[in-house]
Design a protein around this motif. Structure first.
Motif, PDB file in Angstrom:
ATOM      1  N   MET A   1       0.827  -1.197   0.000  1.00 24.70           N
ATOM      2  CA  MET A   1       0.000   0.000   0.000  1.00 24.70           C
ATOM      3  C   MET A   1       0.867   1.255   0.000  1.00 24.70           C
ATOM      4  N   ARG A   2       1.962   1.243   0.755  1.00 22.42           N
ATOM      5  CA  ARG A   2       2.872   2.404   0.771  1.00 22.42           C
ATOM      6  C   ARG A   2       3.486   2.628  -0.602  1.00 22.42           C
ATOM      7  N   VAL A   3       3.856   1.541  -1.273  1.00 22.40           N
ATOM      8  CA  VAL A   3       4.436   1.664  -2.615  1.00 22.40           C
ATOM      9  C   VAL A   3       3.400   2.217  -3.596  1.00 22.40           C
ATOM     10  N   LEU A   4       2.170   1.728  -3.512  1.00 18.75           N
ATOM     11  CA  LEU A   4       1.117   2.224  -4.404  1.00 18.75           C
ATOM     12  C   LEU A   4       0.845   3.701  -4.169  1.00 18.75           C
ATOM     13  N   GLU A   5       0.799   4.101  -2.908  1.00 20.62           N
ATOM     14  CA  GLU A   5       0.603   5.522  -2.595  1.00 20.62           C
ATOM     15  C   GLU A   5       1.743   6.367  -3.171  1.00 20.62           C
ATOM     16  N   SER A   6       2.961   5.851  -3.082  1.00 21.59           N
ATOM     17  CA  SER A   6       4.103   6.583  -3.627  1.00 21.59           C
ATOM     18  C   SER A   6       4.019   6.682  -5.144  1.00 21.59           C
ATOM     19  N   CYS A   7       3.569   5.615  -5.784  1.00 17.62           N
ATOM     20  CA  CYS A   7       3.409   5.633  -7.246  1.00 17.62           C
ATOM     21  C   CYS A   7       2.409   6.702  -7.664  1.00 17.62           C
ATOM     22  N   VAL A   8       1.324   6.817  -6.912  1.00 19.93           N
ATOM     23  CA  VAL A   8       0.296   7.804  -7.241  1.00 19.93           C
ATOM     24  C   VAL A   8       0.825   9.212  -7.041  1.00 19.93           C
ATOM     25  N   VAL A   9       1.572   9.424  -5.951  1.00 19.65           N
ATOM     26  CA  VAL A   9       2.097  10.761  -5.656  1.00 19.65           C
ATOM     27  C   VAL A   9       3.156  11.175  -6.686  1.00 19.65           C
ATOM     28  N   LEU A  10       4.071  10.262  -6.987  1.00 19.57           N
ATOM     29  CA  LEU A  10       5.149  10.595  -7.923  1.00 19.57           C
ATOM     30  C   LEU A  10       4.676  10.625  -9.373  1.00 19.57           C
ATOM     31  N   GLY A  11       3.592   9.881  -9.671  1.00 18.89           N
ATOM     32  CA  GLY A  11       3.050   9.883 -11.025  1.00 18.89           C
ATOM     33  C   GLY A  11       4.035   9.337 -12.038  1.00 18.89           C
ATOM     34  N   LYS A  12       4.155  10.020 -13.182  1.00 17.94           N
ATOM     35  CA  LYS A  12       5.012   9.524 -14.261  1.00 17.94           C
ATOM     36  C   LYS A  12       6.492   9.702 -13.959  1.00 17.94           C
ATOM     37  N   ASN A  13       6.829  10.266 -12.802  1.00 20.11           N
ATOM     38  CA  ASN A  13       8.221  10.386 -12.370  1.00 20.11           C
ATOM     39  C   ASN A  13       8.628   9.284 -11.406  1.00 20.11           C
ATOM     40  N   CYS A  14       7.772   8.268 -11.279  1.00 17.00           N
ATOM     41  CA  CYS A  14       8.002   7.220 -10.281  1.00 17.00           C
ATOM     42  C   CYS A  14       8.915   6.133 -10.826  1.00 17.00           C
ATOM     43  N   THR A  15      10.205   6.308 -10.682  1.00 15.70           N
ATOM     44  CA  THR A  15      11.170   5.269 -11.037  1.00 15.70           C
ATOM     45  C   THR A  15      11.469   4.416  -9.812  1.00 15.70           C
ATOM     46  N   PHE A  16      12.122   3.278 -10.044  1.00 16.34           N
ATOM     47  CA  PHE A  16      12.463   2.401  -8.922  1.00 16.34           C
ATOM     48  C   PHE A  16      13.430   3.104  -7.972  1.00 16.34           C
ATOM     49  N   ALA A  17      14.384   3.853  -8.535  1.00 15.12           N
ATOM     50  CA  ALA A  17      15.368   4.552  -7.693  1.00 15.12           C
ATOM     51  C   ALA A  17      14.677   5.582  -6.802  1.00 15.12           C
ATOM     52  N   ARG A  18      13.701   6.297  -7.340  1.00 17.85           N
ATOM     53  CA  ARG A  18      12.995   7.299  -6.530  1.00 17.85           C
ATOM     54  C   ARG A  18      12.144   6.631  -5.454  1.00 17.85           C
ATOM     55  N   LEU A  19      11.531   5.499  -5.801  1.00 15.61           N
ATOM     56  CA  LEU A  19      10.764   4.765  -4.785  1.00 15.61           C
ATOM     57  C   LEU A  19      11.676   4.330  -3.642  1.00 15.61           C
ATOM     58  N   GLU A  20      12.843   3.831  -4.005  1.00 15.16           N
ATOM     59  CA  GLU A  20      13.790   3.352  -2.998  1.00 15.16           C
ATOM     60  C   GLU A  20      14.250   4.491  -2.096  1.00 15.16           C
ATOM     61  N   ALA A  21      14.495   5.655  -2.698  1.00 13.18           N
ATOM     62  CA  ALA A  21      14.952   6.800  -1.906  1.00 13.18           C
ATOM     63  C   ALA A  21      13.830   7.371  -1.040  1.00 13.18           C
ATOM     64  N   LEU A  22      12.613   7.362  -1.558  1.00 11.65           N
ATOM     65  CA  LEU A  22      11.486   7.939  -0.830  1.00 11.65           C
ATOM     66  C   LEU A  22      11.067   7.068   0.347  1.00 11.65           C
ATOM     67  N   LEU A  23      10.985   5.767   0.125  1.00 12.60           N
ATOM     68  CA  LEU A  23      10.442   4.875   1.164  1.00 12.60           C
ATOM     69  C   LEU A  23      11.519   4.412   2.152  1.00 12.60           C
ATOM     70  N   GLU A  24      12.775   4.417   1.716  1.00 11.86           N
ATOM     71  CA  GLU A  24      13.881   4.007   2.583  1.00 11.86           C
ATOM     72  C   GLU A  24      13.656   2.614   3.165  1.00 11.86           C
ATOM     73  N   VAL A  25      13.355   1.676   2.287  1.00 12.31           N
ATOM     74  CA  VAL A  25      13.172   0.281   2.703  1.00 12.31           C
ATOM     75  C   VAL A  25      14.180  -0.572   1.952  1.00 12.31           C
ATOM     76  N   PRO A  26      14.513  -1.748   2.479  1.00 12.54           N
ATOM     77  CA  PRO A  26      15.451  -2.633   1.773  1.00 12.54           C
ATOM     78  C   PRO A  26      14.952  -2.983   0.381  1.00 12.54           C
ATOM     79  N   ARG A  27      15.884  -3.173  -0.513  1.00 14.61           N
ATOM     80  CA  ARG A  27      15.505  -3.408  -1.911  1.00 14.61           C
ATOM     81  C   ARG A  27      14.644  -4.659  -2.062  1.00 14.61           C
TER      82      ARG A  27
END
Length: 580
Positions: free
Chosen positions: A517-543
């Motif tokens: 759910m946190r990843v989905l929320e991040s995808c919605v917020v970041l929109g078309k700028n949601c890359t894997f690297a940005r998700l990793e930096a935003l959520l700060e969770v293990p890969r």
């Protein structure tokens, strides 16, 4: 009483005489029956038949053997008409399965599957050399007639975006004619659009190898398609069978195809496709983009998001940035190019920098500059611009883009907008002769049922109660159909199908893990700028934890990957996430 004779040449090889079936294992009895049915309505000389079936026998022995075969057929009630010199079979008492494929109707998927194995699959008569020659000639003639009909149908399927059937139809055509250029190109296109670019290129390379270097005229079209697939078709993940389903939009695809053909001939147009959320506007544009890319030219698609409303000239600058890299862009007026490059260079900066840059030049100058750029590129190749969710375009971008493409310039370009808002281009009254609007309607009952049955697993098909609930709730909306089918397969709860779309979306979100759910929320917020690297930096969770969450979302068809970015599978899903 004479029985009806039914000849089966597709899928299986057999001849039904009434209730009795005769197969190739019956040897000369089957061979005789096949020959007579092929000449239905025409008399055949006994001597010719004897030479085909018994070439080594003396005349008296051959005649006796033929009489025995005819006696056996009469015992089966076969409608044999014979005298001392001739043998025949009445036309009205014979039917052949491949006849139905020449009556002008569109063949069903099952027909195409059978055709993909060829005509008379596995049958190789060893009655005599002369009979084998006759049979091969007969099979070649049937294959030729079927190939012509199938080629026409294949063109209609490609124009309608039915790539799931294009692949099967292409394989059927290649089974009939292994060196068919139309079949090869269609097969390569279907594979490329399904996400198998390497397989598509392999099909073309194999064809070029078979044709050889000496027949240069046969290598032009395959080489051109190979270049378009490798250079212009983006790399996409392999599409599942469900993702390839695209039904009920043949008329819309043909309309877009006609518009594209007019654009390639120099008839610039603007088309607004509007409709309710989930009706299939994004899918329609995506399918047409793939088809247009294979036809050649510059094809760009831009997806707007809610925050684009607050990006002055944002989508406009995205478009300009791509066109400046296109073939022919160097032919643009230097002053116009300088203005456009200045706008693009400030597009990445938020705040006053971009606003000041756009304020330095009036909108009319910006429109003239982009118009000159489009004209320069269109000289080299056609330009097709697709803008999805255009209801979120900022007013400056909309005015500028309409000012460029809705003009009366006779150039090879066109613009397609998809929007929930039917009045999006209402202000373009002065361009009424080149701006068109069309509503994308809900699926008709037959395509809606086809989509529903294909989405449900094989063991669920035929459950008319579930199908009825899905169709009643979805009301022809493709996204809703997919949502209800996915929900039912996950829960097997038919009663829950009576809930509203919002309730089902909420239930699907509730089933997600906290991480997903946190990843989905991040995808919605970041929109078309949601890359894997940005998700990793935003959520700060293990890969590994992030990958597991993404896999969970992908398994539930809640995200999709586009140009290396993670997006929610539909805008309606994103809105449901935001409401939480």
């Amino acid at each position: 009483m004479r029985a009806h004779v039914s000849v089966r040449t597709l899928g299986i090889v057999a001849i039904d005489v009434g209730e009795r079936r005769i197969g190739p294992s019956s040897g000369r009895l089957f061979a005789l029956l096949l020959y007579l049915t092929s000449r239905r309505g025409h008399a055949s000389s006994r001597r010719v038949v004897q030479e085909l079936l018994f070439p080594q026998a003396q005349n008296g022995q051959a005649a006796h053997s033929l009489r025995q075969l005819l006696y056996r057929l009469r015992q089966l009630a076969a409608p044999i008409q014979a005298d001392a010199d001739q043998i025949s079979m009445p036309l009205e008492l014979v039917s052949v399965d491949w006849w139905d494929l020449l009556d002008g109707r569109a063949p069903a998927m099952s027909d195409l599957e059978q055709l993909s194995h060829g005509v008379f699959p596995g049958y190789s008569p060893d009655v005599s050399e002369s009979y084998r020659e006759w049979f091969e000639t007969e099979r070649a003639e049937i294959s030729l007639r079927l190939s012509r009909s199938l080629t026409t149908h294949l063109t209609q399927l490609r124009g309608g975006g039915r790539w799931d059937m294009v692949d099967v139809a292409a394989r059927a055509l290649l089974a009939l004619d292994p060196l068919s250029e139309e079949g090869t190109l269609a097969r390569a296109e279907a594979l490329a659009i399904a996400g198998s670019k390497s397989a598509a290129l392999g099909v073309i390379d194999e064809y070029l190898h078979e044709v050889g270097e000496t027949q240069s005229q046969l290598r032009v079209a395959p080489r051109a398609l190979r270049r378009r697939i490798s250079e212009r078709l983006p790399d996409v993940s392999l599409r599942t069978t469900d993702d390839q389903l695209f039904v009920g939009r043949e008329d819309a695809m043909r309309m877009l195809g006609a518009m594209g053909a007019a654009a390639r001939a120099g008839g610039q147009q603007v088309l607004l496709v509007w409709g309710e959320p989930g009706i299939g506007k994004t899918r329609l544009l995506s399918e047409y983009k793939a088809l247009a890319s294979l036809q050649g030219g510059i094809t760009q698609m831009y997806s707007c998001q809610p925050h684009d409303v607050f990006r002055p000239l944002g989508i406009f600058c995205d478009l300009v940035e791509q066109l400046l890299q296109a073939p022919g862009a160097l032919g643009c007026d230097p002053g116009a190019r300088e203005l456009l490059e200045r706008l693009v260079s400030t597009n990445t900066h938020l705040g006053t920098a971009r606003e000041e840059a756009s304020a330095e030049a009036p909108l009319t100058a910006i429109v003239r500059s982009l118009s000159d750029l489009v004209s320069s590129v269109a000289v080299e190749c056609p330009v097709l611009i697709l803008v999805d969710d255009a209801q979120w375009l900022d007013r400056s971008s909309l005015s500028a883009i309409l000012g460029v493409f809705a003009g009366r310039s006779p150039r090879r370009s066109c613009l397609v907008l998809a929007s929930r808002n039917r009045a999006l281009v209402a202000g373009a009254d002065s361009y009424s002769d080149s701006v068109f609007s069309v509503r994308l309607n809900p699926l008709a009952p037959a395509p809606a049922l086809e989509l529903t049955r294909n989405l449900l697993r094989s063991d669920m098909r035929g459950d008319t109660e579930v199908e009825r609930h899905v169709l009643e709730q979805a009301k022809g909306n493709p996204f809703f159909i997919r949502l209800f089918c996915s929900h039912f397969l996950a829960t097997t709860d038919a009663e829950s199908l009576k809930h509203t779309v919002s309730e089902i979306l909420e239930r699907r979100l509730e089933q997600l893990s906290v991480e997903a759910m946190r990843v989905l929320e991040s995808c919605v917020v970041l929109g078309k700028n949601c890359t894997f690297a940005r998700l990793e930096a935003l959520l700060e969770v293990p890969r590994h934890q992030l990958l597991r969450a993404v896999e969970e979302l992908d398994d539930r068809a809640l995200v999709q990957i586009s140009d290396g970015c993670f997006l929610s599978s539909h805008a309606l899903l994103g809105e449901a996430v935001i409401k939480r």
